[in-house]
Enzyme design. Structure first.
Site, mmCIF file in Angstrom:
data_model
loop_
_atom_site.group_PDB
_atom_site.id
_atom_site.type_symbol
_atom_site.label_atom_id
_atom_site.label_comp_id
_atom_site.label_asym_id
_atom_site.label_seq_id
_atom_site.Cartn_x
_atom_site.Cartn_y
_atom_site.Cartn_z
ATOM 1 N N ARG A 10 38.650 27.623 34.671
ATOM 2 C CA ARG A 10 40.090 27.561 34.901
ATOM 3 C C ARG A 10 40.824 27.657 33.561
ATOM 4 O O ARG A 10 40.631 26.826 32.685
ATOM 5 C CB ARG A 10 40.484 26.253 35.586
ATOM 6 C CG ARG A 10 39.976 26.117 36.993
ATOM 7 C CD ARG A 10 40.634 24.918 37.701
ATOM 8 N NE ARG A 10 39.851 24.554 38.874
ATOM 9 C CZ ARG A 10 39.014 23.531 38.941
ATOM 10 N NH1 ARG A 10 38.870 22.741 37.902
ATOM 11 N NH2 ARG A 10 38.339 23.298 40.034
ATOM 12 N N HIS A 21 42.175 36.476 36.453
ATOM 13 C CA HIS A 21 42.608 36.826 37.805
ATOM 14 C C HIS A 21 43.007 35.583 38.592
ATOM 15 O O HIS A 21 42.625 34.467 38.253
ATOM 16 C CB HIS A 21 41.500 37.573 38.554
ATOM 17 C CG HIS A 21 40.252 36.750 38.751
ATOM 18 N ND1 HIS A 21 39.295 36.609 37.774
ATOM 19 C CD2 HIS A 21 39.810 36.024 39.810
ATOM 20 C CE1 HIS A 21 38.325 35.838 38.217
ATOM 21 N NE2 HIS A 21 38.618 35.456 39.460
ATOM 22 N N GLU A 27 32.715 40.129 40.855
ATOM 23 C CA GLU A 27 33.093 40.014 42.255
ATOM 24 C C GLU A 27 34.038 41.144 42.639
ATOM 25 O O GLU A 27 34.572 41.849 41.765
ATOM 26 C CB GLU A 27 33.765 38.664 42.528
ATOM 27 C CG GLU A 27 35.078 38.466 41.804
ATOM 28 C CD GLU A 27 35.595 37.030 41.912
ATOM 29 O OE1 GLU A 27 34.780 36.093 41.866
ATOM 30 O OE2 GLU A 27 36.824 36.855 42.021
#
Length: 325
Positions: free
Chosen positions: A206, A186, A129
């Site tokens: 996560r 990130h 992304e």
């Protein structure tokens, strides 16, 4: 004349083929009301974190709001009208474009690559992304990367909850553009507004979630998967963040091009023509207003230029983030 030839001529000559899209909204524990306040979106609640502006995913698909395909989802169109997308050899629409607002920090997270996701996430794509920072507070930072030198050290830091030692923070400002490769630790921190272009995947692992509770329980963590996919040691990030605040006017300025997508910024201040020579091109208006041919658009609008469409004229005073494969 064959049906295929008729369809190609129709695509070449009809501006009705531009796909103007209604977005999908996602409520998040870290969301707020800013997507309504900034973009006048009709959000579902004051805990809304994501606008999926150009989406064709099982978890949410944009709907065409005008023209000959009105009411169709982008996911349906990709299957039923592959010629609109250049007949690309993909089993799904390849990209997902979001506007994200974070009232609070997102979780510290990582995404898998295509190989790991395919094997472990029911054939999903991985997730590379990139972020264009639409707005942020002064002296803002993001979490980008980690400080572990070996996978053994990575495992020890994560399992020992040594978060201050583990995570790496970097300063950012409005107009910054950041590439986030799969395997990169990130977090979008609180108070940011981001335009995100990504592979069409909804897989997030996560690593840590600040011990927050949702409905009285901690959210699920993905410690094993995170340790599996985090890049160790991490890549050099000296060239990851670039600023595109003051780009040339009335031009397509390339911000990145890799094997997953190319992303441009367009600062329209007068009139410019876009020759769409890709399989398709996504466009999101992130500020101002103007016209696409003779169709009015404004901040928060999303649309797609299909394959073989005639050159499109953009007029007005607006900024657009565009993407293609």
């Amino acid at each position: 004349m064959t049906k295929d030839t008729n369809e190609e001529i129709n695509i070449n000559n009809s501006n009705e083929q531009i796909l103007f899209l209604e977005p999908v909204f996602k409520e998040r524990i870290w969301g707020g009301s800013h997507l309504r306040d900034e973009f006048n979106y009709n959000i579902p609640s004051d805990n809304t974190g994501e606008c999926w502006g150009i989406a064709a995913h099982d978890n949410g698909s944009s709907i065409v709001k005008d023209g000959i395909y009105k009411g169709k989802t982008l996911k349906e169109l990709f299957t039923e009208k592959p010629e609109l997308f250049g007949n690309i050899d993909n089993d799904r629409f390849p990209l997902l474009v979001k506007v994200i607002y974070t009232k609070e920090d997102c979780s510290i997270q990582v995404h898998p690559d295509d190989e790991y996701a395919k094997a472990n996430e029911n054939g999903s794509l991985g997730k590379n992304e990139c972020w264009y920072i639409l707005d942020c507070e002064e002296n803002a930072e993001i979490v980008l990367g980690h400080n572990a030198k070996t996978r053994e050290e990575l495992k020890e830091m994560i399992e020992g909850s040594k978060w201050d030692s583990f995570i790496s923070k970097v300063p950012i400002k409005k107009g910054d553009f950041i590439q986030i490769d799969s395997g990169t630790v990130h977090t979008i921190t609180g108070g940011l507004m981001v335009l995100e272009t990504q592979q069409n995947s909804d897989v997030t692992y996560r690593v840590y979630d600040y011990d927050r509770l949702q409905n009285g329980k901690p959210r699920e963590l993905h410690v094993k998967e995170s340790i599996d996919v985090i890049t160790v040691p991490e890549k050099d990030k000296s060239e990851i963040i670039k600023n595109f605040s003051n780009t040339a006017e009335n031009e397509m300025v390339e911000m990145i091009s890799n094997s997953h997508y190319t992303v441009w910024k367009l600062r329209v201040t007068d009139t410019m023509k876009v020759v769409q020579d890709k399989a398709f091109m996504n466009m999101s208006v992130v500020s101002g207003e103007g016209m696409v041919n003779n169709y009015p658009v404004k901040k928060g609008d999303h649309f797609l230029l299909p394959s073989k469409i005639a050159p499109v004229t953009l007029t007005g005073n607006m900024t657009i983030i565009a993407s293609a494969i």
